[in-house]
Scaffold this active site. Structure first.
Site, PDB file in Angstrom:
ATOM      1  N   VAL A   1      16.780  56.347  23.664  1.00 17.27           N
ATOM      2  CA  VAL A   1      18.125  55.828  23.972  1.00 17.27           C
ATOM      3  C   VAL A   1      19.056  56.998  24.256  1.00 17.27           C
ATOM      4  CG1 VAL A   1      20.078  54.446  23.163  1.00 17.27           C
ATOM      5  CG2 VAL A   1      17.763  53.877  22.397  1.00 17.27           C
TER       6      VAL A   1
ATOM      7  N   VAL B   1       9.699  63.357  32.344  1.00 18.68           N
ATOM      8  CA  VAL B   1      10.023  63.785  30.982  1.00 18.68           C
ATOM      9  C   VAL B   1       8.925  64.703  30.420  1.00 18.68           C
ATOM     10  CG1 VAL B   1      10.635  63.027  28.653  1.00 18.68           C
ATOM     11  CG2 VAL B   1      11.351  61.668  30.616  1.00 18.68           C
TER      12      VAL B   1
ATOM     13  N   ILE C   1      21.393  62.555  24.466  1.00 18.17           N
ATOM     14  CA  ILE C   1      22.454  62.356  23.457  1.00 18.17           C
ATOM     15  C   ILE C   1      21.833  62.050  22.098  1.00 18.17           C
ATOM     16  CG2 ILE C   1      24.494  60.992  22.837  1.00 18.17           C
ATOM     17  CD1 ILE C   1      24.623  60.059  25.734  1.00 18.17           C
TER      18      ILE C   1
ATOM     19  N   ASP D   1      16.605  47.992  31.275  1.00 19.92           N
ATOM     20  CA  ASP D   1      16.535  49.262  30.535  1.00 19.92           C
ATOM     21  C   ASP D   1      17.628  49.311  29.459  1.00 19.92           C
ATOM     22  OD1 ASP D   1      15.691  52.298  30.531  1.00 19.92           O
ATOM     23  OD2 ASP D   1      17.869  52.312  30.740  1.00 19.92           O
TER      24      ASP D   1
ATOM     25  N   LYS E   1      17.426  49.327  25.226  1.00 20.24           N
ATOM     26  CA  LYS E   1      18.125  50.348  24.431  1.00 20.24           C
ATOM     27  C   LYS E   1      19.074  49.718  23.410  1.00 20.24           C
ATOM     28  CE  LYS E   1      17.741  53.871  28.023  1.00 20.24           C
ATOM     29  NZ  LYS E   1      18.360  54.402  29.254  1.00 20.24           N
TER      30      LYS E   1
HETATM   31  N1  HSE Z   1      16.333  55.101  33.938  1.00 19.26           N
HETATM   32  C1  HSE Z   1      16.973  55.475  32.711  1.00 19.26           C
HETATM   33  C2  HSE Z   1      18.459  55.654  32.980  1.00 19.26           C
HETATM   34  C3  HSE Z   1      16.353  56.738  32.214  1.00 19.26           C
HETATM   35  O1  HSE Z   1      18.839  55.690  34.151  1.00 19.26           O
HETATM   36  O2  HSE Z   1      19.243  55.729  32.052  1.00 19.26           O
HETATM   37  C4  HSE Z   1      16.682  57.049  30.792  1.00 19.26           C
HETATM   38  O3  HSE Z   1      16.215  56.059  29.917  1.00 19.26           O
END
Ligand code: HSE
Length: 406
Positions: free
Chosen positions: A127, A12, A131, A196, A200
């Site tokens: 998140v 990123v 988007i 993950d 989020k």
């Molecule tokens: N590893 C995360 C995904 C990256 O695959 O959505 C973005 O947060």
């Protein structure tokens, strides 16, 4: 001119560098002044980089430099990202991040520090990758009480599920692909075990409810147990299986959140979201359902959200946007034992046994029959605990997949 520092030159961070360099003129126009990268913090050796003079491994240099107005934290992980962000905000610098773990864990504290110091802590990229979703919830939908958020929030797992079940790839090959494309977390368990997506949905439901949702209290299940046979069985009943982050928010701002594979009816818009795409459906009491769709992971999509936050920070230097939610409140979570639901179930027992326990079950019949050894059925909707008990009473269970609530 505003100078910025990028902390972490991974997927990123390097995307942020690229966008700021390539779109410099446009970005400056939108920000109202020029934006220049003054430092890039990374412990690795970038001496052969064309702008190697920007690199440093000394955060104090950045902190003490009054010219730096915005710090971009793209390091990931909790530490030292937390300490660096906190001290940057305390020093009167704006901070922008893609780090969902940090926002989900320390969000209320960092937002308050930002507010106290008249600066902003912005996290659009945390998140949904590229988007827009944080700003829409906070700003565009501000007139609504948000009742529900339903999302495909992890690009890697959506990519894996799509590649496995549409292209016939193995789980491991699909995961390696996602890693190569820069979608996956450093530790792939964070993606495939649902952690993950859990961070989020915690961020989104905290923002929507105004109270910190503790991600440790969100029941979370990943995709590792979903088989091709489960997908086929769901398909034969008119459903697709997706990893869903889900939150219901009641009138007292209490939240029930969950991450799990869910069977989504094929007519539902989320059913057609494939590959690395994410989609988030938000239900407001006035607006009803709105959906946000786009690339949920990857270098440039995620960096585009980070750079937009940099521009926003520059436009609001010394003016806090007051994005807030209250710190952890142990009583703001609705227990899973109060939740209603239904399941698609595969069992080795026959139709008569299923119907003797659950007369209202919908059993797969006729042309849809693919495996005569097993019976596939949809349970009625009821308290999940009660339905689970009935499913166990049927016995011979191969798998059960929760159906996305209406
Ligand atoms: N590893 C995360 C995904 C990256 O695959 O959505 C973005 O947060």
């Amino acid at each position: 001119m505003v100078k910025i520092a990028i902390l972490g030159f991974g997927t990123v961070g390097s995307g942020v560098y690229e966008i700021i360099k390539n779109n410099a003129v446009n970005i400056s126009k939108k920000a109202g002044q020029e934006i220049e990268i003054k430092y890039i913090l990374d412990i690795r050796d970038f001496s052969s980089h064309p702008e190697s003079h920007l690199f440093t491994n000394d955060f104090t240099k950045i902190l003490k430099d009054d010219e730096v107005g915005v710090v971009v934290e793209t390091m990931g992980g909790l530490h030292p990202a937390y300490e660096f962000t906190k001290s940057s905000l305390e020093a009167g610098k704006n901070a922008v991040t893609s780090n969902k773990e940090l926002v989900a864990t320390y969000g209320p504290e960092l937002l308050e520090i930002a507010y106290d110091n008249n600066v902003n802590y912005l996290f659009e990229a945390s998140v949904g990758g590229g988007i827009p979703i944080i700003r829409p919830i906070h700003q565009c939908l501000a007139a609504n009480n948000i009742k529900r958020i339903t999302g495909i929030l992890n690009g890697t797992t959506n990519y894996i599920l799509t590649q496995m079940f549409r292209e016939g790839k193995s789980f491991d090959d699909a995961l390696s692909d996602a890693q190569e494309k820069g979608y996956a977390e450093r530790n792939p368990a964070a993606d495939v075990e649902g952690f993950d997506a859990c961070r989020k949905i915690a961020i989104l439901s905290s923002l929507a409810s105004g109270r910190q949702v503790d991600y440790n209290k969100i029941p979370t299940e990943g995709i590792t147990k979903v088989t091709l046979e489960d997908v086929k069985a769901a398909g034969s009943m008119g459903y697709s299986i997706k990893l869903i982050g889900y939150a219901d928010i009641n009138e007292n701002s209490e939240v029930f959140a969950r991450v799990s594979p869910m069977a989504v009816p094929n007519y539902h818009m989320l059913a057609s979201v494939e590959d690395v795409f994410n989609a988030i459906m938000v239900r407001g009491d006035s607006v009803s359902d709105v959906m946000f769709y786009g690339k949920g992971a990857g270098k440039l999509p995620t960096a585009s959200a980070v750079v937009a936050d940099v521009i926003d920070s520059v436009k609001h230097l010394q003016k806090s946007k007051r994005i807030m939610w209250n710190d952890t409140d142990p009583d703001n979570m609705i227990s899973r034992h109060c939740i209603e639901g239904s399941f698609i179930v595969r069992t080795l027992k026959d139709t008569d046994t299923v119907l003797s326990v659950m007369p209202d079950a919908v059993v797969r019949t006729g042309d849809n029959e693919q495996n005569t050894e097993e019976t596939v059925f949809i349970t009625p909707v009821g308290l999940e605990d009660d339905i689970e008990a009935l499913v166990n009473e049927v016995g011979g269970i191969i798998s059960r997949i929760r159906i996305l609530p209406e």
